[in-house]
Each structure stands twice: as C-alpha cells, then as structure tokens.
Design a protein around this motif. Structure first.
Motif, PDB file in Angstrom:
ATOM      1  N   PRO A 176      -0.887   0.044  -6.813  1.00  0.00           N
ATOM      2  CA  PRO A 176       0.274   0.005  -7.719  1.00  0.00           C
ATOM      3  C   PRO A 176       1.293   1.115  -7.479  1.00  0.00           C
ATOM      4  O   PRO A 176       2.492   0.905  -7.691  1.00  0.00           O
ATOM      5  N   VAL A 177       0.845   2.291  -7.018  1.00  0.00           N
ATOM      6  CA  VAL A 177       1.777   3.402  -6.808  1.00  0.00           C
ATOM      7  C   VAL A 177       2.839   3.051  -5.772  1.00  0.00           C
ATOM      8  O   VAL A 177       3.940   3.623  -5.775  1.00  0.00           O
ATOM      9  N   ALA A 178       2.551   2.096  -4.883  1.00  0.00           N
ATOM     10  CA  ALA A 178       3.517   1.727  -3.847  1.00  0.00           C
ATOM     11  C   ALA A 178       4.827   1.243  -4.449  1.00  0.00           C
ATOM     12  O   ALA A 178       5.911   1.465  -3.884  1.00  0.00           O
ATOM     13  N   ALA A 205       4.219  -3.234  -9.484  1.00  0.00           N
ATOM     14  CA  ALA A 205       2.972  -2.483  -9.611  1.00  0.00           C
ATOM     15  C   ALA A 205       1.790  -3.378  -9.950  1.00  0.00           C
ATOM     16  O   ALA A 205       0.681  -3.203  -9.422  1.00  0.00           O
ATOM     17  N   GLU A 206       2.009  -4.358 -10.821  1.00  0.00           N
ATOM     18  CA  GLU A 206       0.899  -5.225 -11.219  1.00  0.00           C
ATOM     19  C   GLU A 206       0.506  -6.222 -10.132  1.00  0.00           C
ATOM     20  O   GLU A 206      -0.523  -6.894 -10.252  1.00  0.00           O
ATOM     21  N   SER A 207       1.296  -6.316  -9.072  1.00  0.00           N
ATOM     22  CA  SER A 207       1.004  -7.238  -7.983  1.00  0.00           C
ATOM     23  C   SER A 207       0.564  -6.536  -6.707  1.00  0.00           C
ATOM     24  O   SER A 207      -0.078  -7.158  -5.851  1.00  0.00           O
ATOM     25  N   ALA A 208       0.925  -5.269  -6.549  1.00  0.00           N
ATOM     26  CA  ALA A 208       0.631  -4.540  -5.316  1.00  0.00           C
ATOM     27  C   ALA A 208      -0.849  -4.204  -5.224  1.00  0.00           C
ATOM     28  O   ALA A 208      -1.525  -4.008  -6.228  1.00  0.00           O
ATOM     29  N   LEU A 247       0.844  -1.189   0.000  1.00  0.00           N
ATOM     30  CA  LEU A 247       0.000   0.000   0.000  1.00  0.00           C
ATOM     31  C   LEU A 247       0.882   1.243   0.000  1.00  0.00           C
ATOM     32  O   LEU A 247       2.045   1.192   0.408  1.00  0.00           O
ATOM     33  N   LEU A 248       0.313   2.356  -0.415  1.00  0.00           N
ATOM     34  CA  LEU A 248       1.077   3.599  -0.402  1.00  0.00           C
ATOM     35  C   LEU A 248       1.562   3.919   1.009  1.00  0.00           C
ATOM     36  O   LEU A 248       2.714   4.305   1.208  1.00  0.00           O
ATOM     37  N   LYS A 249       0.681   3.747   2.009  1.00  0.00           N
ATOM     38  CA  LYS A 249       1.084   4.095   3.377  1.00  0.00           C
ATOM     39  C   LYS A 249       2.236   3.214   3.857  1.00  0.00           C
ATOM     40  O   LYS A 249       3.168   3.703   4.504  1.00  0.00           O
ATOM     41  N   SER A 250       2.195   1.916   3.525  1.00  0.00           N
ATOM     42  CA  SER A 250       3.279   1.039   3.971  1.00  0.00           C
ATOM     43  C   SER A 250       4.564   1.338   3.216  1.00  0.00           C
ATOM     44  O   SER A 250       5.660   1.277   3.784  1.00  0.00           O
ATOM     45  N   GLU A 291      13.728  -2.719  -5.423  1.00  0.00           N
ATOM     46  CA  GLU A 291      13.530  -3.975  -6.146  1.00  0.00           C
ATOM     47  C   GLU A 291      12.092  -4.439  -5.974  1.00  0.00           C
ATOM     48  O   GLU A 291      11.548  -4.415  -4.864  1.00  0.00           O
ATOM     49  N   THR A 292      11.482  -4.845  -7.093  1.00  0.00           N
ATOM     50  CA  THR A 292      10.089  -5.285  -7.052  1.00  0.00           C
ATOM     51  C   THR A 292       9.963  -6.665  -7.698  1.00  0.00           C
ATOM     52  O   THR A 292      10.794  -7.061  -8.522  1.00  0.00           O
ATOM     53  N   PHE A 293       8.881  -7.346  -7.344  1.00  0.00           N
ATOM     54  CA  PHE A 293       8.683  -8.723  -7.800  1.00  0.00           C
ATOM     55  C   PHE A 293       7.216  -8.935  -8.161  1.00  0.00           C
ATOM     56  O   PHE A 293       6.327  -8.445  -7.475  1.00  0.00           O
ATOM     57  N   VAL A 294       7.017  -9.659  -9.244  1.00  0.00           N
ATOM     58  CA  VAL A 294       5.663 -10.001  -9.682  1.00  0.00           C
ATOM     59  C   VAL A 294       5.239 -11.271  -8.956  1.00  0.00           C
ATOM     60  O   VAL A 294       5.851 -12.326  -9.126  1.00  0.00           O
TER      61      VAL A 294
END
Length: 317
Positions: free
Chosen positions: A121-123, A115-118, A96-99, A129-132
């Motif tokens: 998505p803005v988070a 983004a496609e998993s959060a 989430l954006l807050k987290s 590093e991000t992961f699907v």
C-alpha cells in the motif's frame, strides 16, 4: 504520446504485463512506449513490436553489492537514462515500493494502484493518480484494468500478449514432436516429484514425443539430467538465454511445467501448456491465455500423473 511502463520482475509478472502493451498499441498506435524491467528479463519486452526502448534495472544485483562504488556508478547511470526522456505518463503496474521508487525517478505524471489495491500500500504515495482495481481478478486482467483506467480506454479489448519468439537455431532441434518439461522453479516446495516426471515422460515418449528439459543453474541441471536418464532419447539442452528458451518453447507441441515463469511464457506464445501447482494456488496467477492453458493442482494437493496425462492427451488432440 510517450509512455513508460514499470514492471520489473518476476518473470511471470513481466509476461503478465505484455497485454498492456498490446492494449496501448491498439488504442494509441502512434505512441512511443518504453519499459523499465529487471536486466535478467529484458528479453521479454523486446519480443513485443510495440516496445520502443527497454530500460534495464538491476535492483536484484545491486542489493548484493551496495558497498561497491561500481554499483553506485551503475545506479547513477540508470537514473540518468530513465530521466533522459520526458513522459506523458509513467504507469507502474507492479504496485511495490521498489517499483514506485523507480517510477519516481522518471520525468512524467505517475499512475498506479490505490493503496487498497497495491501489493504494498505504501507504493500509492508515490503516484499522482491512483485507481482502485479489484484484488480478486487474475494478475493479467488487473494490469489491463489499471492501464485502461489510467488512459481511459475500454476494458473489454481482446486479450493479446503480442509476442512471437525469435528464430534461433540451436542443438535442441529434433525432427519429431517435442514436449518441454519445465521441472525447475524458484522454491523447492513448488517442485513436482521426480518420479512423477519420469512416469509422465515415459508415457509421452510412448506417444511419440521427445522430452526436452531446459535447466538453468547447476542444481536445476542435475535434476533435469536425473529425470532425462530415465527417459531414452530425452534432451537436456545446454544453458540457454531467455530468447533461446522462448524459441525452444515456441516450436514445441506441448509444455508441462511447475509454477514457473516459463510456463507463462508458453501461454503467451500460444503453445499448449499445463501448469502444475504443488504449494501455491493458481486462481490469481495461474497460466492464462487464449490458447490451450490448464492449471492443475493447488496448495497441498499436487496433481497426479494420471490427471496430467489425461489433460496432455486432450492438448495433443
């Protein structure tokens, strides 16, 4: 290695993140692991022996008093505390954006959902590093798969919430068998009809179980007392801390509850639990564990008392 986990709320989400701690401890036994969590739920990570330090945050309370100087002093103190240590990794499993903004306050490389998993998505913009991670998996497994991707360890570790309840004496202890009835939840449309609770409670009394109905706020307590009034010998305990509720649940023979975080706590403690769904679907966020766990009902199709009693008899056997 020093790791910070960010999973602040809600209660069920925090409980769903406990297996990440167990996985990390198994793969990195020497790591120091901290957890940033909403102050109201801080007792949950404290039940896990792998936690080094719990860092409470109060975003829910702060939002209500943004004009207060005391609030901004608390925010400043929180920021100083979360920045007091340098981390090798900061893992936000909330998405989430807050987290993500909380994770950004910490010193360390940040990991999270793509983004496609959060959930928001803005988070993803706030992680290095991000992961699907598949969105159609249960929340517990999504958390675990994200951590496995971030730290490069196997995804097939045995599921382990890793907690045990504290030994707390209270006035709710009875000599016989107990069933915990969790009749309250955060939304009125998730409630199971009071008449159903009375029918179920009487049937369980006939089978030798004492119903115990924990309650939080005044409205929850009124509801619990109305139901208990129809069940001779039922107990409505005084207001309890989260740690006390965990101790109460841990010694129960059965827990039956609506869509509420405390039902997930029962699953984490390996107490037989039946979760009742009235306005939500349990596929991705239902009770989940290695003990006796059952999700009954779905959005628009609440379970009948006969269905719940049949499953309760299975659990008690």
């Amino acid at each position: 290695m020093r790791i910070l986990l960010v999973k602040t709320s809600s209660l069920g989400d925090v409980i769903h993140n406990l297996p990440v701690l167990s996985d990390l401890r198994q793969c990195f036994p020497e790591a120091a692991i901290d957890w940033c969590v909403e102050e109201a739920f801080a007792d949950i990570p404290r039940l896990h022996p792998a936690v080094d330090q719990v860092i409470p945050v109060a975003t829910r309370r702060w939002r209500k008093t943004l004009g207060s100087l005391a609030t901004w002093r608390e925010v400043r103190n929180f920021r100083a505390r979360i920045r007091a240590r340098s981390y090798d990794a900061v893992l936000d499993t909330q998405g989430l954006l807050k987290s993500a903004l909380i994770a950004r306050q910490a010193q360390g490389r940040r990991y999270g959902y793509a983004a496609e998993s959060a959930r928001e998505p803005v988070a993803a913009r706030f992680y290095e590093e991000t992961f699907v991670i598949p969105r159609n998996a249960h929340a517990v497994e999504r958390n675990r798969w994200l951590a496995a991707a971030a730290f490069d360890y196997p995804v097939d570790l045995a599921l382990d919430y890793g907690i045990s309840a504290p030994a707390i004496d209270d006035a709710c202890r009875s000599p016989g068998r107990q069933v915990i009835l969790l009749t309250a939840t955060s939304r009125d449309d998730k409630l199971w009809d009071e008449a159903n609770w009375c029918v179920l409670g009487r049937a369980l009394l006939e089978r030798g179980l004492t119903p115990v109905l924990p309650a939080g706020n005044a409205l929850e307590r009124q509801r619990a007392e109305r139901i208990a009034a129809a069940l001779p010998g039922a107990i409505v305990p005084p207001p309890l801390s989260l740690a006390q509720v965990a101790a109460l649940i841990a010694r129960a023979d059965l827990v039956v509850g609506v869509d509420t975080g405390l039902a997930h706590l029962a699953a984490a403690l390996r107490v037989p639990v039946i979760a009742l769904y009235v306005a939500t679907d349990p596929a991705l966020t239902g009770v989940y564990g290695t003990g006796f766990v059952r999700n009954l009902g779905r959005c628009g199709a609440p379970p009948s008392t006969a269905e719940v009693l049949t499953v309760a008899e299975q659990a008690l056997r």
